[in-house]
Scaffold this motif. Structure first.
Motif, PDB file in Angstrom:
ATOM      1  N   LEU A  55      36.640  47.461 -28.381  1.00 34.19           N
ATOM      2  CA  LEU A  55      35.369  47.037 -28.965  1.00 34.19           C
ATOM      3  C   LEU A  55      34.408  48.217 -29.050  1.00 34.19           C
ATOM      4  CD1 LEU A  55      34.892  43.559 -27.285  1.00 34.19           C
ATOM      5  CD2 LEU A  55      35.876  44.110 -29.511  1.00 34.19           C
ATOM      6  N   MET A  56      34.471  49.103 -28.036  1.00 31.22           N
ATOM      7  CA  MET A  56      33.564  50.258 -28.079  1.00 31.22           C
ATOM      8  C   MET A  56      33.898  51.169 -29.244  1.00 31.22           C
ATOM      9  SD  MET A  56      32.418  51.407 -24.314  1.00 31.22           S
ATOM     10  CE  MET A  56      33.965  51.554 -23.472  1.00 31.22           C
ATOM     11  N   PHE A  57      35.194  51.471 -29.430  1.00 35.77           N
ATOM     12  CA  PHE A  57      35.453  52.406 -30.540  1.00 35.77           C
ATOM     13  C   PHE A  57      35.301  51.734 -31.901  1.00 35.77           C
ATOM     14  CE2 PHE A  57      40.044  51.815 -29.152  1.00 35.77           C
ATOM     15  CZ  PHE A  57      40.513  51.170 -30.279  1.00 35.77           C
ATOM     16  N   ARG A  58      35.473  50.396 -31.940  1.00 34.36           N
ATOM     17  CA  ARG A  58      35.195  49.705 -33.208  1.00 34.36           C
ATOM     18  C   ARG A  58      33.712  49.802 -33.559  1.00 34.36           C
ATOM     19  NH1 ARG A  58      38.307  49.480 -37.247  1.00 34.36           N
ATOM     20  NH2 ARG A  58      36.313  48.922 -38.129  1.00 34.36           N
ATOM     21  N   MET A  59      32.849  49.694 -32.528  1.00 33.61           N
ATOM     22  CA  MET A  59      31.408  49.808 -32.798  1.00 33.61           C
ATOM     23  C   MET A  59      31.064  51.207 -33.293  1.00 33.61           C
ATOM     24  SD  MET A  59      29.309  47.544 -30.051  1.00 33.61           S
ATOM     25  CE  MET A  59      30.201  47.767 -28.535  1.00 33.61           C
ATOM     26  N   GLN A  60      31.735  52.203 -32.718  1.00 38.91           N
ATOM     27  CA  GLN A  60      31.511  53.571 -33.179  1.00 38.91           C
ATOM     28  C   GLN A  60      31.924  53.732 -34.646  1.00 38.91           C
ATOM     29  OE1 GLN A  60      30.250  56.467 -32.638  1.00 38.91           O
ATOM     30  NE2 GLN A  60      31.446  57.634 -34.151  1.00 38.91           N
ATOM     31  N   PRO A  64      28.593  54.666 -37.034  1.00 40.48           N
ATOM     32  CA  PRO A  64      28.928  55.980 -36.475  1.00 40.48           C
ATOM     33  C   PRO A  64      27.698  56.736 -35.979  1.00 40.48           C
ATOM     34  CG  PRO A  64      29.227  55.968 -38.859  1.00 40.48           C
ATOM     35  CD  PRO A  64      28.977  54.565 -38.455  1.00 40.48           C
ATOM     36  N   GLU A  65      27.885  57.300 -34.842  1.00 36.16           N
ATOM     37  CA  GLU A  65      26.899  58.212 -34.255  1.00 36.16           C
ATOM     38  C   GLU A  65      25.522  57.595 -34.074  1.00 36.16           C
ATOM     39  OE1 GLU A  65      27.822  62.520 -35.721  1.00 36.16           O
ATOM     40  OE2 GLU A  65      28.574  61.090 -37.188  1.00 36.16           O
ATOM     41  N   GLU A  66      25.479  56.272 -34.026  1.00 34.74           N
ATOM     42  CA  GLU A  66      24.189  55.639 -33.733  1.00 34.74           C
ATOM     43  C   GLU A  66      24.105  55.371 -32.237  1.00 34.74           C
ATOM     44  OE1 GLU A  66      22.756  52.311 -35.939  1.00 34.74           O
ATOM     45  OE2 GLU A  66      23.596  53.114 -37.795  1.00 34.74           O
ATOM     46  N   PRO A  67      22.931  55.551 -31.657  1.00 34.52           N
ATOM     47  CA  PRO A  67      22.789  55.296 -30.225  1.00 34.52           C
ATOM     48  C   PRO A  67      23.044  53.824 -29.925  1.00 34.52           C
ATOM     49  CG  PRO A  67      20.866  56.433 -31.099  1.00 34.52           C
ATOM     50  CD  PRO A  67      21.693  56.011 -32.270  1.00 34.52           C
ATOM     51  N   ASN A  68      23.718  53.567 -28.826  1.00 38.34           N
ATOM     52  CA  ASN A  68      24.088  52.210 -28.459  1.00 38.34           C
ATOM     53  C   ASN A  68      23.973  52.108 -26.941  1.00 38.34           C
ATOM     54  OD1 ASN A  68      25.610  49.918 -27.731  1.00 38.34           O
ATOM     55  ND2 ASN A  68      26.740  50.042 -29.656  1.00 38.34           N
ATOM     56  N   LEU A  75      29.714  54.584 -20.696  1.00 36.00           N
ATOM     57  CA  LEU A  75      30.360  55.890 -20.820  1.00 36.00           C
ATOM     58  C   LEU A  75      29.615  57.002 -20.104  1.00 36.00           C
ATOM     59  CD1 LEU A  75      31.391  55.690 -24.575  1.00 36.00           C
ATOM     60  CD2 LEU A  75      32.820  55.298 -22.586  1.00 36.00           C
ATOM     61  N   GLY A  76      28.347  56.748 -19.738  1.00 34.44           N
ATOM     62  CA  GLY A  76      27.597  57.734 -18.965  1.00 34.44           C
ATOM     63  C   GLY A  76      27.484  59.066 -19.678  1.00 34.44           C
ATOM     64  N   LYS A  77      28.002  60.117 -19.038  1.00 33.81           N
ATOM     65  CA  LYS A  77      27.815  61.467 -19.588  1.00 33.81           C
ATOM     66  C   LYS A  77      28.551  61.669 -20.908  1.00 33.81           C
ATOM     67  CE  LYS A  77      31.731  63.842 -17.558  1.00 33.81           C
ATOM     68  NZ  LYS A  77      32.306  65.064 -17.100  1.00 33.81           N
ATOM     69  N   TRP A  78      29.479  60.754 -21.221  1.00 28.55           N
ATOM     70  CA  TRP A  78      30.227  60.884 -22.469  1.00 28.55           C
ATOM     71  C   TRP A  78      29.463  60.313 -23.658  1.00 28.55           C
ATOM     72  CZ3 TRP A  78      33.938  64.213 -22.410  1.00 28.55           C
ATOM     73  CH2 TRP A  78      34.622  64.455 -21.220  1.00 28.55           C
ATOM     74  N   ALA A  79      28.312  59.713 -23.372  1.00 30.90           N
ATOM     75  CA  ALA A  79      27.501  59.209 -24.472  1.00 30.90           C
ATOM     76  C   ALA A  79      26.059  59.613 -24.242  1.00 30.90           C
ATOM     77  CB  ALA A  79      27.620  57.685 -24.569  1.00 30.90           C
ATOM     78  N   PRO A  80      25.768  60.922 -24.377  1.00 29.79           N
ATOM     79  CA  PRO A  80      24.400  61.377 -24.120  1.00 29.79           C
ATOM     80  C   PRO A  80      23.433  60.714 -25.096  1.00 29.79           C
ATOM     81  CG  PRO A  80      25.751  63.148 -25.058  1.00 29.79           C
ATOM     82  CD  PRO A  80      26.664  62.008 -24.800  1.00 29.79           C
ATOM     83  N   GLY A  81      22.417  60.061 -24.568  1.00 34.40           N
ATOM     84  CA  GLY A  81      21.464  59.356 -25.426  1.00 34.40           C
ATOM     85  C   GLY A  81      22.076  58.148 -26.099  1.00 34.40           C
ATOM     86  N   GLY A  82      23.244  57.711 -25.633  1.00 30.34           N
ATOM     87  CA  GLY A  82      23.877  56.534 -26.208  1.00 30.34           C
ATOM     88  C   GLY A  82      24.737  56.829 -27.415  1.00 30.34           C
ATOM     89  N   VAL A  83      24.879  58.116 -27.777  1.00 32.25           N
ATOM     90  CA  VAL A  83      25.742  58.472 -28.909  1.00 32.25           C
ATOM     91  C   VAL A  83      27.108  58.876 -28.369  1.00 32.25           C
ATOM     92  CG1 VAL A  83      26.068  60.016 -30.860  1.00 32.25           C
ATOM     93  CG2 VAL A  83      23.778  59.249 -30.248  1.00 32.25           C
TER      94      VAL A  83
ATOM     95  N   THR B   2      20.736  49.012 -33.551  1.00 30.25           N
ATOM     96  CA  THR B   2      22.065  48.423 -33.721  1.00 30.25           C
ATOM     97  C   THR B   2      22.510  47.749 -32.431  1.00 30.25           C
ATOM     98  OG1 THR B   2      22.482  50.417 -34.963  1.00 30.25           O
ATOM     99  CG2 THR B   2      24.331  48.918 -34.622  1.00 30.25           C
ATOM    100  N   ALA B   3      22.242  48.451 -31.334  1.00 25.57           N
ATOM    101  CA  ALA B   3      22.672  47.921 -30.046  1.00 25.57           C
ATOM    102  C   ALA B   3      21.991  46.591 -29.786  1.00 25.57           C
ATOM    103  CB  ALA B   3      22.322  48.916 -28.953  1.00 25.57           C
ATOM    104  N   LEU B   4      20.692  46.547 -30.078  1.00 27.66           N
ATOM    105  CA  LEU B   4      19.936  45.326 -29.864  1.00 27.66           C
ATOM    106  C   LEU B   4      20.533  44.198 -30.704  1.00 27.66           C
ATOM    107  CD1 LEU B   4      17.380  44.415 -28.325  1.00 27.66           C
ATOM    108  CD2 LEU B   4      16.165  44.627 -30.503  1.00 27.66           C
ATOM    109  N   LEU B   5      20.808  44.514 -31.978  1.00 32.47           N
ATOM    110  CA  LEU B   5      21.411  43.518 -32.871  1.00 32.47           C
ATOM    111  C   LEU B   5      22.746  43.046 -32.321  1.00 32.47           C
ATOM    112  CD1 LEU B   5      20.737  44.760 -36.499  1.00 32.47           C
ATOM    113  CD2 LEU B   5      20.036  42.601 -35.452  1.00 32.47           C
TER     114      LEU B   5
END
Lengths: 597, 355
Positions: A55-60, A64-68, A75-83, B2-5
Motif C-alpha cells: 500500500l505504501m509503494f502504491r501511494m508513492q 509521486p514525491e508528495e509528502p505523506n 519509514l522514519g529517516k527513509w522519508a525525510p519530510g514525508g517524501v 494527499t495524506a489527509l485525504l
C-alpha cells in the motif's frame, strides 16, 4: 497396515500420560495441528506487513514525491519530510515480493494446510516425524525474524527486487541495500529453504507411509494429492535456490566470481572475472518458476475439495485432476527460461521454453473446465469458503490466460518487465493463491479452533476483496501494454506516461480499499477464536476423515481406533442414499458399487 | 493534503463497512445464527455472482475503451513491429473470447445452481468424452499459437548480417546510456571495462591500439537512419540493465561481462511519427494533462511543466538501483541525409581522447 495402526494407538495412549506444559503445548509443540496454527498465525503477521508495504509503494506511484504522514510515521529517516526515498521504494518492492511469495504463500499456505490436513485426511495420528515438523516451524520463525530485522539495518534492506539478480545484489556500491540488508536476506532465505525442505520431506514420507487402512492413493482427497506433489516439487527445486544463494554469498564475501565479471563501478575496476549473471538467473528461476506452482497447487487442492463439498457433488474428473497436477508439476520444472527470453541467452533456447511453457495451458485448462463442471447442476452452498473458491477459479482464468502472451517469446519482448507482468502474476498466483488460502481458512477454521467464523463478515470480506482485486490488477494489463516498466519509483520523468497517471490513482484507491477490508477478516479471525459460535463436529457435512475427529483437539487425533476407509472422498449426492454425503469411513452398502477410481 | 485525504477516505470506508456489518447483523435477527449458509444466503450470493460477472465485463469494456487505445499498441516503428502486433492482436482476441465464455459459465452456474434445502445435486463424477474435448481443443489452439509464435520469434532474433546492418553499441551504466557507432569501417573497436581511463576521457574502455576503434563515435543520443537495418550490441559496465525501446518492439538485457545483441529496422522517422493522427491525439491529451498540473504548480510558485513533444525513447527496464526510474536516452529516427549530417558533427574516438 492394521498392525501399524495398533502400535500408533499404543504410542498415543502413552503420550496421554505425560502432562503437557504450556511450553510443550503452545510453543515447542510437536502436534501437527498446533504447528499448523503456528504457521498460519506467523504467515498472517508476515502477510499484514507485506500488504502494508504494497500500500505504501502504491501511494508513492499514485502521488509521486508528495509528502505523506504515513510514510513519515512508518519509514522514519527513509522519508525525510514525508517524501519517500527512491532506495526505500525499491526495498519495499523487494521485501513485499519476498514476504508474499515465500513467507505468506509458501510457508503460510502450504505450511498451514499440509500440516493440518495431511495427518487428518489420510488417517494418521501425526506427521511421520513430529520433531522434524517442530524444527521446520521454528526455522521458519527464525527466518521470518531475520527477514524483519533486515528492515532496520543502517544502509537499508535488500533493494534488488525479489529476484536479487547480481551484480546489483552483490555490490554494496551499486545499491545501499546490497550491504548488510542483502546479507540478512540471504541468511533468512537459506534458513527458510532448510525449513521448507524439512517440511516437504515430512509431508512426502507421511503421505506414502501413514495412510490408514483402505486409504489407497486413488481414494485420497485432492488436497492431499496437491500437498504431496507440491512437496515433491519443493524437494526438487529449493536446493537449487540454496546453491544459488550460497554461491552469491561466496561472490559477495569471499571474492569468488561465479556471477560477476568485468565490472567498473564508482571509478574502479573490480577484480571479478569470468562469471555470468545469466547463470544466476538460470539457478534462480530453476526454483523461481516451480515456486509459483508450489504456491498455487495447494490452493488448487483446497479449492477442489471445498468446491465439491459445497456443491454437494463429486469433483468432476478426479483422475484427470490428478493427472493434470502431475503434468503441471512435471512441466513446471522445464519452463524456467520463459523469465529470461531477453536475458541474452541463445534465442533457440527461447524457442524451446516457449514450447514447454505454452503446454502448461493444457492441464490448466483441464482443471478450470473440471471446476466449472463440478458446480454445474450442483446444490451450491454459498459459504464464504465457496465464494473464495469460485473467486479463485475466476482470477486463475483471468490471470492464467495472459500467460499465453507472456510465455510467447516474441510477444514477451515488448511486455517483459512491464506492468503487464505484474498484472499477470498477481492475478494468477498472488490473488488466486490468497483466495485459496482464505477459502481454506474459512472452511477449516472450525477444525483448527473449534469455533465458527462469522459468515456475514466473510461475505463482506469476499465481495469487497473480489472487486478490489480486479480493480487493482485488471487495468494494470493495459498500462503495461502502454510500455510502463515495473519498479519505477515515479513515472514523472517520462511525459510519455503522463496519460496513465489517473489510472494509477484509481488502482491505488482500489488497493487501499482492498487492504482496509482485510481488517474485517483479521477482526473476524481473532475475535472468533474466543467469541465465535462453537462448531459442531462436521459443520459442512463433508466426507473426509478430519471431520470424524472430535472438535476438541486430542493428541493422536482420534480417541479410539483410527477409522478405516471404504470409499473415495467424493461420495456427495450419491443415488441410493438418504444423506447427500457419505463419509469415507462408511462401508459400502450391499450391492453398492464403488466408482472405478 | 494527499495524506489527509487518504486518511479521510480510509476512515469513511471503515465507517461504511461498520454500518454494513450492522445491517447484515440486524437482518439476521431471529435466525439460528449457525454461521452456515442458509437458503437466503445462497440466494443473495447467487445474485451477487451475476452482479460480479457484470462487473468483470464492465471493467473489461472500460479498460479496452479508456486504456486500450494506446498508440504503443499500434503504430509500431520497426519492420518487425507489425508481426508482433498481429500476433498480439490474435492472442488478445483469443484470450478475450475464452475469458468471456468461461467467466460466464462459472458465474452463471454459481447463480443457476445456488443451493436450496431439499434439492439434491446431480451425481456426475466423470465423462471421458468431455475430458477429451477440453484437452484436445487447447492442444490444437496452442499448437497454432506456438508455431506462429516461434516463426515470429526466429524471424525477429535471426539477424541477417548480409544486409549490411548499421552496427551500434548500446552501453549502459548506472544511470545513463551511451551509444557507440562503428564509424566508417562499420566494425566496433575492441573494448573492455578494464581499459576505462577517465582521465583521458576513454569512458567506454575502448582499446586505443585497435585500428577499428579509431573511427568509433560515442554519443548520448541515439540517431538512426530510417529504413536501414540496425544491429545493436549491448554492453553494461556495472549491473544488469535492459535496453527497452517499446515503439520499436525491441528489448534486450545488458549484461556485464558479455555482449548481447538485438537487431531491427526503423521504418518511421520521428518527424513522420509526430504527424500520425493517433500520436497527435496522445500528445494533445498529455499536454492537456500537463497544462492542468502546471496550473497547480504555478499556484504553488513552482515552474510550469514543459510542453511535451513526441520522441522515441530508450528506457532501462531491469531494476538497476536508485535512479532506475530515470535512465533514458532519446532516439531520433531521421532520413539518411539528416543522419549523415549529424554524424559529421560528431567527434571520432581518436580525436576525443585527452592526451
Amino acid at each position: 497396515m492394521s498392525a501399524h495402526a495398533d502400535t500408533h494407538d499404543h504410542e498415543a495412549h502413552e503420550e496421554h500420560h505425560h502432562k503437557e506444559t504450556f511450553i510443550t503445548k503452545y510453543i515447542f509443540s510437536i502436534d501437527h495441528k498446533m504447528i499448523a496454527k503456528q504457521y498460519l498465525i506467523t504467515g498472517t503477521i508476515m502477510g499484514v506487513i507485506g500488504v502494508i508495504m504494497s500500500l505504501m509503494f502504491r501511494m508513492q506511484i499514485a502521488w509521486p514525491e508528495e509528502p505523506n504522514v504515513i510514510f513519515e510515521a512508518l519509514l522514519g529517516k527513509w522519508a525525510p519530510g514525508g517524501v519517500m526515498d527512491a532506495d526505500i521504494y525499491l526495498a519495499l518492492v523487494t521485501i513485499h515480493g519476498t514476504i508474499m511469495v515465500f513467507f505468506v504463500l509458501t510457508a503460510g499456505l502450504s505450511g498451514t494446510f499440509s500440516n493440518l490436513l495431511i495427518p487428518l485426511q489420510i488417517g494418521a495420528r501425526d506427521m511421520a516425524s513430529g520433531f522434524l515438523n517442530m524444527v521446520s516451524y521454528w526455522l521458519f520463525f527464525l527466518s521470518s525474524v531475520i527477514m524483519l530485522i533486515s528492515l532496520f539495518v543502517e544502509a537499508g534492506p535488500a533493494a534488488a527486487g525479489w529476484t536479487i539478480y547480481p551484480p546489483l545484489s552483490a555490490l554494496p556500491m551499486a545499491s545501499g541495500g546490497s550491504g548488510m540488508g542483502m546479507t540478512l536476506w540471504l541468511v533468512a532465505m537459506a534458513i527458510f529453504i532448510a525449513s521448507s525442505l524439512l517440511g516437504s520431506l515430512n509431508y512426502i514420507v507421511t503421505v506414502i507411509n501413514l495412510r490408514t487402512k483402505g486409504m489407497s492413493m486413488t481414494r485420497l482427497p485432492l488436497t492431499i494429492w496437491a500437498f504431496f506433489i507440491t512437496a515433491v516439487i519443493g524437494v526438487v527445486s529449493f536446493p537449487v535456490l540454496l546453491s544459488a544463494a550460497l554461491l552469491l554469498i561466496m561472490d559477495r564475501s569471499f571474492g569468488t566470481s561465479f556471477f560477476l565479471s568485468d565490472i567498473f563501478i564508482q571509478g574502479e575496476v573490480l577484480h571479478y572475472q569470468g562469471g555470468s549473471p545469466v547463470l544466476f538467473e538460470h539457478l534462480f528461476w530453476f526454483l523461481g518458476h516451480p515456486e509459483v506452482y508450489i504456491v498455487i497447487l495447494p490452493a488448487m487442492g483446497l479449492v477442489s475439495e471445498i468446491m465439491a463439498t459445497n456443491s454437494r457433488k463429486p469433483i468432476f474428473g478426479y483422475r484427470a485432476m490428478i493427472a493434470s497436477i502431475l503434468a503441471i508439476a512435471f512441466l513446471s520444472t522445464i519452463v524456467w527460461g520463459h523469465h529470461m527470453f531477453v536475458s541474452g541467452m541463445n534465442p533457440f533456447l527461447g524457442s524451446v521454453f516457449t514450447f514447454t511453457t505454452l503446454l502448461i495451458a493444457i492441464p490448466s485448462a483441464v482443471k478450470a473446465f473440471n471446476w466449472i463442471t463440478t458446480i454445474w447442476k450442483g446444490n451450491i452452498q454459498m459459504n464464504p469458503a465457496m465464494l473464495f473458491s469460485i473467486g479463485f477459479v475466476s482470477t486463475f482464468i483471468t490471470g492464467g490466460l495472459t500467460g499465453i502472451i507472456l510465455g510467447d517469446s516474441a510477444l514477451d519482448i515488448n511486455v517483459h518487465d512491464t506492468y503487464f507482468v505484474i498484472a499477470h502474476f498477481h492475478l494468477v498466483m498472488g490473488i488466486s493463491a490468497l483466495y485459496g488460502m482464505f477459502a481454506g481458512i474459512y472452511h477449516w477454521y472450525p477444525k483448527m479452533f473449534g469455533r465458527m467464523l462469522n459468515k456475514n463478515l466473510g461475505y463482506i470480506h469476499f465481495w469487497i476483496t473480489a472487486i478490489c482485486a480486479y480493480g487493482v490488477f485488471f487495468p494494470m494489463h493495459f498500462i503495461g501494454m502502454a510500455g510502463l516498466p515495473r519498479r519505477y519509483y515515479t513515472n514523472s520523468n517520462f511525459p510519455l506516461f503522463d496519460d496513465l497517471a489517473n489510472t494509477n490513482v484509481i488502482i491505488t484507491i482500489f488497493a487501499l480499499i482492498g487492504g482496509a477490508v482485510q481488517l474485517i477478516y483479521l477482526y473476524n479471525f481473532f475475535s472468533s477464536m474466543f467469541f465465535g459460535k462453537r462448531a459442531v463436529q462436521n459443520p459442512w457435512r463433508a466426507t473426509t476423515l478430519e471431520w470424524t475427529t472430535p472438535v476438541k483437539h486430542v493428541h493422536g487425533n482420534w480417541e479410539g481406533e483410527i477409522p478405516h476407509v471404504y470409499r473415495w472422498s467424493y461420495d456427495y449426492s450419491k443415488p441410493g442414499h438418504d444423506e447427500d454425503f457419505i463419509p469415507q469411513n462408511v462401508p459400502l452398502k450391499e450391492g453398492e458399487e464403488e466408482l472405478q477410481h | 493534503m494527499t495524506a489527509l485525504l487518504t486518511i479521510l477516505v480510509l476512515v469513511f470506508i471503515t465507517i461504511a463497512i461498520w454500518q454494513m456489518v450492522k445491517i447484515f447483523d440486524l437482518a439476521q435477527v431471529g435466525n439460528s445464527n449457525s454461521q452456515i449458509a442458509t437458503d437466503k444466503d445462497n440466494n443473495l450470493n447467487g445474485y451477487l455472482m451475476i452482479g460480479f460477472l457484470a462487473f468483470i465485463y464492465i471493467i473489461t469494456i472500460w479498460s479496452v475503451v479508456e486504456l486500450g487505445d494506446l498508440p504503443l499498441m499500434s503504430n509500431s516503428a520497426s519492420a518487425h513491429g507489425p508481426e508482433i502486433d498481429n500476433l498480439m492482436t490474435i492472442s488478445m482476441i483469443l484470450i478475450f473470447i475464452v475469458q468471456v465464455i468461461t467467466q460466464f459459465l462459472l458465474h452463471y452456474f454459481s447463480f443457476k445452481y445456488k443451493g436450496e434445502k431439499g434439492k439434491k445435486a446431480l451425481f456426475f463424477a466423470d465423462n471421458n468424452t468431455l475430458e477429451f474435448i477440453w484437452t484436445i481443443i487447447p492442444v490444437i489452439v496452442l499448437a497454432g499459437l506456438i508455431i506462429y509464435g516461434l516463426f515470429t520469434w526466429s524471424s525477429i532474433m535471426n539477424v541477417n548480417e548480409d544486409e549490411d546492418p548499421l552496427v551500434v553499441e548500446l552501453y549502459a551504466q548506472q544511470f545513463n546510456w551511451k551509444a557507440r557507432y562503428a564509424g566508417q569501417d562499420n566494425t566496433l573497436g575492441k573494448a573492455n571495462v578494464r581499459l576505462i581511463d577517465i582521465d583521458r576521457a576513454n569512458i567506454l574502455g575502448l582499446d586505443e591500439a585497435d585500428p577499428n576503434a579509431q573511427d568509433d563515435v560515442i554519443t548520448t543520443e541515439l540517431h538512426l537512419p530510417v529504413g536501414r537495418p540496425v544491429l545493436f550490441k549491448m554492453r553494461s559496465q556495472d549491473v544488469l540493465h535492459s535496453a527497452y525501446m517499446p515503439h520499436f518492439r525491441a528489448q534486450m538485457n545488458c549484461v556485464p561481462g558479455m555482449i548481447t545483441q538485438f537487431g531491427f529496422t526503423p521504418t518511421v522517422t520521428t518527424e513522420d511519427m509526430r504527424q500520425n493522427p493517433d500520436i497527435i491525439d496522445k500528445v494533445t491529451n498529455i499536454n492537456n494533462i500537463r497544462a492542468e498540473k502546471s496550473k497547480d504548480l504555478v499556484a504553488k510558485g513552482e515552474d510550469a511543466l514543459e510542453r511535451y513533444d513526441f520522441d522515441y525513447l530508450l528506457l532501462c527496464n531491469k531494476i538497476c538501483g536508485k535512479s532506475h526510474y530515470n535512465m533514458q536516452m532519446k532516439i531520433i529516427v531521421e532520413t539518411q541525409e539528416e543522419y549523415d549530417a549529424w554524424m559529421k558533427e560528431q567527434k571520432v574516438f581518436k580525436n576525443s581522447l585527452i592526451n
